[in-house]
Design a protein around this motif. Sequence first.
Motif: not given
Ligand SMILES: [Fe+2]
Length: 486
Positions: A185-187, A302-304, A476-478
Amino acid sequence: MMPEPDSRMIQGVIAEIMRTLTTEVTDQSLPVEGVMPASIDGVYFRNGPGRFERGGQRYAHPFDGDGHITRLDIGPTGVRYSNRFVRTREYLAEEHSGRMRYRSFGTNLPGGLLANLFRVRFKNPANTSVIWHGGRLLALWEGGPPHRLDPDTLDTLGIETFDGRLRNPYPPPSSWLSPVLPFSAHPRLDPASGELINFGLVSGAPNRLLIYQVDHNGGLSLNQTHALPRFSFIHDFGVTRRWLCFLIPHADFDLASAMLGLKTPVGSLRIRTKQPMQALLIPRSPAQGRPTLIDCDSGFVFHVAQAFDSDDGALVLDVIRYPKYPDFRQFEAIFQHPDPEIMPRLERMVIDPTKGRATTRRLSDHAAEMPISAPEPFGESRRILYSLGAPPQRQVPFLSAVQRLDTDTGDLRCRDFGLDMPGEPMWVPDTAGGEGWLLTLVYRAGQNRTELLVMRADNLQTQASVILPHGLPIGFHGCWVPRAEL
Ligand SMILES: [Fe+2]
């Protein structure tokens, strides 16, 4: 300064943002308060879990909720709102039967061991992110393939296999467990080439880390495959001009227990956060040499927030690091009985590939999560990072501030919403030359109401706001898509 929320108030808000949404709205015009900037002309899509139970059975893990997309069309003629659940195969089957029919990654089926034994096709909730690339709108979840959506109506068009290229080519049991390969989910988009770079983790012998590239027309190629010593848990990664970088925690899934139905996959996960993480550096060009593993600090990421190459050849990663992995199955307990070690903070990792060394320093004492930066200049240091967060005196991991950090000076601006819950900030460029705008969907505690806030990125002050017709659950993300690109 906001008062520290008490546990009863926190419990109330958690219940509100994890409540199943029952209404879907189509292209509803919404009034704008304030002045919407002329440079905001496009569509803001966001994903997140919208259904937390099925047939009276509540999911045991908040991240198992069915994916729900919000669509806000923002432009000179006003704001129009739509929302839809992602109609995955599993969602449709469970809607039809009115009961839980699939195991999820954090929830077993009711009925004990017999109901779960060898049930290895897990629900793809399609709930983590939504992206626009190569003329496709995709709802993403890291454990499975994307679902393609109609960008106008949000209708679900089916699993996106990229013309069959995501079909699992590996022999059973891998191809039984995942007939279509997972697509995280993080391209990351490389604007220089127009390529989207992404990864997927596939269990088996060996466990594989797959690297994909998707060109600007949506053509996917499986670019690289790496054997991993264990089937770990990797949510995000860093991409620079020279490197792909994965932070691998000291984590193991007890796959046998999960497959047998004795535990959920999440329940079988053991993350030893006292052990060092390892940075897997993969050269983007074969001429740079072979992949290398370098020990880093312990913890979990989790996140960069951003990644770039420094002039001296090091790789720099700004990451959100948890000293200890937060067990989201105990969602309320995390807030009621907080452990200071699960407060996530923004840190800068400098990884020297030639010396095989990594150093870390904290960028701010404020807690932070859901970081973003302007997408360009790709591969170079972006000085300003935005995130959700909380001031250092906050005793509970209730990240209800929006923050702006100047990584050069350390200047941190924090707009604390107290018990109200802002979602991931989304940066939108300012064509008039300013720092840009931040969009966020803020849940107003106790009011069952969600509001779109448009803030100035430089000072976090409200520029315009729009009240949505219902309160939205946790998101979450968008992505932000300029109108010219749709
Ligand atoms: Fe995430």
